[in-house]
Enzyme design. Structure first.
Site, PDB file in Angstrom:
ATOM      1  CD  GLU A  52     -11.298 -16.597  -0.603  1.00  0.00           C
ATOM      2  OE1 GLU A  52     -10.956 -17.605  -1.202  1.00  0.00           O
ATOM      3  OE2 GLU A  52     -10.553 -15.605  -0.480  1.00  0.00           O
ATOM      4  CE  LYS A  75       6.535 -13.642   3.815  1.00  0.00           C
ATOM      5  NZ  LYS A  75       5.897 -14.382   4.927  1.00  0.00           N
ATOM      6  CB  CYS A 133      -8.058 -19.833  -3.106  1.00  0.00           C
ATOM      7  SG  CYS A 133      -6.868 -20.949  -3.805  1.00  0.00           S
ATOM      8  CD  GLU A 177      -2.554 -19.007  -9.457  1.00  0.00           C
ATOM      9  OE1 GLU A 177      -3.798 -18.964  -9.336  1.00  0.00           O
ATOM     10  OE2 GLU A 177      -1.996 -19.454 -10.470  1.00  0.00           O
TER      11      GLU A 177
HETATM   12  P1  NAD Z   1      -3.252 -11.926   5.368  1.00  0.00           P
HETATM   13  O1  NAD Z   1      -3.607 -11.050   4.206  1.00  0.00           O
HETATM   14  O2  NAD Z   1      -2.719 -11.322   6.623  1.00  0.00           O
HETATM   15  O3  NAD Z   1      -2.184 -13.050   4.920  1.00  0.00           O
HETATM   16  C1  NAD Z   1      -2.400 -13.938   3.849  1.00  0.00           C
HETATM   17  C2  NAD Z   1      -1.047 -14.371   3.308  1.00  0.00           C
HETATM   18  O4  NAD Z   1      -0.458 -13.290   2.601  1.00  0.00           O
HETATM   19  C3  NAD Z   1      -0.056 -14.764   4.412  1.00  0.00           C
HETATM   20  O5  NAD Z   1       0.618 -15.906   4.003  1.00  0.00           O
HETATM   21  C4  NAD Z   1       0.902 -13.588   4.517  1.00  0.00           C
HETATM   22  O6  NAD Z   1       2.216 -14.002   4.834  1.00  0.00           O
HETATM   23  C5  NAD Z   1       0.853 -13.015   3.129  1.00  0.00           C
HETATM   24  N1  NAD Z   1       1.021 -11.571   3.126  1.00  0.00           N
HETATM   25  C6  NAD Z   1       0.279 -10.659   3.784  1.00  0.00           C
HETATM   26  N2  NAD Z   1       0.743  -9.426   3.531  1.00  0.00           N
HETATM   27  C7  NAD Z   1       1.790  -9.554   2.691  1.00  0.00           C
HETATM   28  C8  NAD Z   1       2.680  -8.653   2.052  1.00  0.00           C
HETATM   29  N3  NAD Z   1       2.567  -7.321   2.190  1.00  0.00           N
HETATM   30  N4  NAD Z   1       3.661  -9.170   1.279  1.00  0.00           N
HETATM   31  C9  NAD Z   1       3.772 -10.485   1.086  1.00  0.00           C
HETATM   32  N5  NAD Z   1       2.961 -11.402   1.641  1.00  0.00           N
HETATM   33  C10 NAD Z   1       1.969 -10.931   2.431  1.00  0.00           C
HETATM   34  O7  NAD Z   1      -4.556 -12.675   5.691  1.00  0.00           O
HETATM   35  P2  NAD Z   1      -4.895 -13.944   6.561  1.00  0.00           P
HETATM   36  O8  NAD Z   1      -5.745 -13.498   7.713  1.00  0.00           O
HETATM   37  O9  NAD Z   1      -3.716 -14.787   6.848  1.00  0.00           O
HETATM   38  O10 NAD Z   1      -5.831 -14.646   5.507  1.00  0.00           O
HETATM   39  C11 NAD Z   1      -6.954 -13.889   5.086  1.00  0.00           C
HETATM   40  C12 NAD Z   1      -7.195 -13.948   3.637  1.00  0.00           C
HETATM   41  O11 NAD Z   1      -6.071 -14.282   2.850  1.00  0.00           O
HETATM   42  C13 NAD Z   1      -8.203 -15.009   3.336  1.00  0.00           C
HETATM   43  O12 NAD Z   1      -9.494 -14.526   3.522  1.00  0.00           O
HETATM   44  C14 NAD Z   1      -7.941 -15.339   1.910  1.00  0.00           C
HETATM   45  O13 NAD Z   1      -8.688 -14.522   1.055  1.00  0.00           O
HETATM   46  C15 NAD Z   1      -6.493 -15.007   1.718  1.00  0.00           C
HETATM   47  N6  NAD Z   1      -5.692 -16.221   1.556  1.00  0.00           N
HETATM   48  C16 NAD Z   1      -5.722 -16.790   0.329  1.00  0.00           C
HETATM   49  C17 NAD Z   1      -4.994 -17.932   0.112  1.00  0.00           C
HETATM   50  C18 NAD Z   1      -5.029 -18.584  -1.253  1.00  0.00           C
HETATM   51  O14 NAD Z   1      -4.676 -19.739  -1.368  1.00  0.00           O
HETATM   52  N7  NAD Z   1      -5.399 -17.864  -2.306  1.00  0.00           N
HETATM   53  C19 NAD Z   1      -4.266 -18.495   1.140  1.00  0.00           C
HETATM   54  C20 NAD Z   1      -4.248 -17.887   2.397  1.00  0.00           C
HETATM   55  C21 NAD Z   1      -4.979 -16.718   2.586  1.00  0.00           C
END
Ligand code: NAD
Length: 480
Positions: A385, A178, A288, A254
């Site tokens: 972060e 997904k 990240c 991760e």
């Molecule tokens: P978010 O938590 O809404 O989404 C982040 C990601 O997680 C998205 O791709 C989303 O599809 C997925 N996601 C969210 N809820 C989920 C669930 N219940 N089940 C499965 N997947 C889910 O946040 P955002 O506003 O998009 O990003 C904010 C934070 O997310 C950032 O501050 C960062 O810490 C983290 N992030 C980390 C990475 C990474 O590479 N580690 C990448 C993107 C975002």
């Protein structure tokens, strides 16, 4: 490039491409202008079930396919990605925002990762153990864990999926992925390359949809044996808890970081500025492993802060399609207030704004590259972060202070240091609590080396020979 040229995101289930027909959905937006590029179809519960069953039905045939034959398909998919670099890079920039040059690099990096995985999958050896009981033969087999549910984010929508798909498929697992709803076409392009490379139907399936609903259904699906997630610590903790309740399913997590940079008194300041500028502002800081908390020794603090601020002011922020762009917009509208609030709160608490700090314009999700100094430890940005183009620079009096600061947070993904001393390098290697440490460089995320965190940054590795382990189970066989 228009929305029509961008392509139509689709589900890919059991070898069939499925569009929006009769499904709910949402717009995929171009973060450079906020305009809709296409409609993303949301998978129904029947779609998700069919995808899991397709992965389950394909598993037996794929695990019995010789590793060499699996490797050939994965390598072919990598070659197809390379051939299609221009088209894929354009789509990636349109949906994610990064400058086109960075998108091209990402396509090539994803292909390199697939090549590495293809080769490494051929080397998943077991072992023979000398038996301590006479007349017995003891062996240890490594076998694929089974169908995997994978959840990937929007910041590197080619590299992160390539790591998961490459490793899992190389050792004989099948997968339902997904992708992030913001960046669906990049992952569709990977699936298309695998389809064209001859991957049997059902080995890789893609479902788009509402993350919480799809993840709950997939993690609880009886045929799914393994979960892999890249994203925030908060969501990772939820998914890991769900996986435990769903039958103690294996997880790789991760998660977030908050990378410290230790600029020591004997550092090459020019090298530190040049290297860290690229690492900080690549992908608008939405990485990240992006360096954020700079702890700079008093002796070099002023020259580092001055040079880093000047270099930040010189960065060209523009639509990623503009060849002059060095930094694009943030990936979606939620990121702008998130980053803005962290910066404003820090200033309210006494931090000095060396440069940046504001949203740029009203079209798209652009934010100024930002440097803060004298930020109190209690400010939220020193503890959470920012996942954006913000660096904090803190003066420290000693190496001890820098190490204490680096290790202060409950995260430990990437870390960086600059020093001319091998003695200091050895001490940092031993004492910095992180999954990766780059000393005088940033080569910490390569296909050949393990990528992963400690503490709340998660567990399990991707990349390197360690990257195969999460997709394998171990079986001891004793024959008399
Ligand atoms: P978010 O938590 O809404 O989404 C982040 C990601 O997680 C998205 O791709 C989303 O599809 C997925 N996601 C969210 N809820 C989920 C669930 N219940 N089940 C499965 N997947 C889910 O946040 P955002 O506003 O998009 O990003 C904010 C934070 O997310 C950032 O501050 C960062 O810490 C983290 N992030 C980390 C990475 C990474 O590479 N580690 C990448 C993107 C975002």
């Amino acid at each position: 490039m228009s929305g029509a040229e961008y392509g139509q995101p689709q589900l890919f289930i059991g070898g069939e491409w499925i569009g929006s027909k009769d499904r709910s959905g949402e717009d995929v937006l171009n973060p450079a202008n906020g305009e809709a590029l296409a409609e993303l179809p949301h998978a129904t519960t029947q779609d998700v079930d069919r995808a899991a069953m397709a992965a389950s039905e394909a598993f037996d045939g794929w695990r019995r396919t010789p590793a060499l034959a699996r490797a050939r398909i994965i390598r072919k998919a990598a070659d197809l990605l390379r051939e299609r670099t221009e088209r894929i890079a354009l789509s990636l920039t349109l949906e994610q925002g990064k400058p086109l040059a960075q998108s091209r690099i990402e396509v090539m990096a994803a292909a390199e990762i697939l090549d590495w995985c293809a080769d490494e999958g051929r080397r998943t050896y077991g072992r023979i153990v000398p038996a301590s009981v006479p007349g017995h033969q003891w062996s240890v087999l490594r076998q694929p864990v089974g169908p995997v549910a994978a959840f990937t984010p929007w910041n590197f929508p080619l590299i992160i999926p390539a790591r998961k798909i490459g490793s899992a498929l190389a050792v004989g697992c099948t997968m339902v992925m997904k992708p992030a709803e913001e960046t669906p076409v990049s992952v569709n392009e990977i699936a298309r390359a695998f389809e064209d490379a001859g991957l049997p139907s059902g080995v890789l399936n893609i479902v788009h949809g509402i993350p919480g609903e799809v993840s709950e259904q997939l993690i609880n699906h009886p045929v799914i044996r393994k979960i892999t997630f890249t994203g925030s610590t908060a969501v990772g903790a939820q998914l890991a808890a769900m996986a435990a309740k769903a039958g103690v399913k294996r997880c790789t997590m991760e998660l977030g970081g908050h990378a410290p940079v230790l600029v020591c008194e004997d550092a090459d300041v020019d090298l530190a500025v040049k290297t860290m500028m690229q690492a900080k502002f690549r992908n608008a800081g939405q990485i990240c492993i992006a360096p954020t908390r700079f702890f700079v020794h008093d002796r070099v603090h002023d020259s580092f802060a001055d040079s880093f601020t000047k270099a930040t002011q010189a960065l060209v922020t523009a639509d990623g399609m503009d060849p002059k762009s060095e930094m694009g917009p943030l990936a979606h509208d939620r990121r702008v207030p998130a980053v803005e609030t962290l910066v404003h709160e820090a200033v309210d608490q006494g931090a000095k704004l060396a440069t940046g700090g504001e949203r740029i314009g009203n079209a798209g999700y652009f934010f100024q590259p930002t440097v803060l100094t004298d930020v109190p430890d209690a400010a939220r940005i020193m503890n959470e972060e920012p996942f954006g183009p913000v660096a904090t620079i803190t003066r420290v009096a000693s190496l001890d202070d820098a190490i204490t600061q680096a290790n202060r947070l409950p995260f430990g993904l990437a870390s960086y240091a600059f020093t001319g001393s091998t003695h200091t390098a050895a001490r940092l290697s031993d004492e910095v609590e992180a999954g990766m440490l780059g000393i005088n460089n940033t080569f910490i995320s390569m296909p050949e080396t393990p990528f992963g965190g400690v503490k709340q940054s998660g567990y399990g590795s991707e990349g390197g020979i360690e990257g195969m382990d999460p997709y394998l189970v171990t079986k001891t066989v004793s024959v008399s």
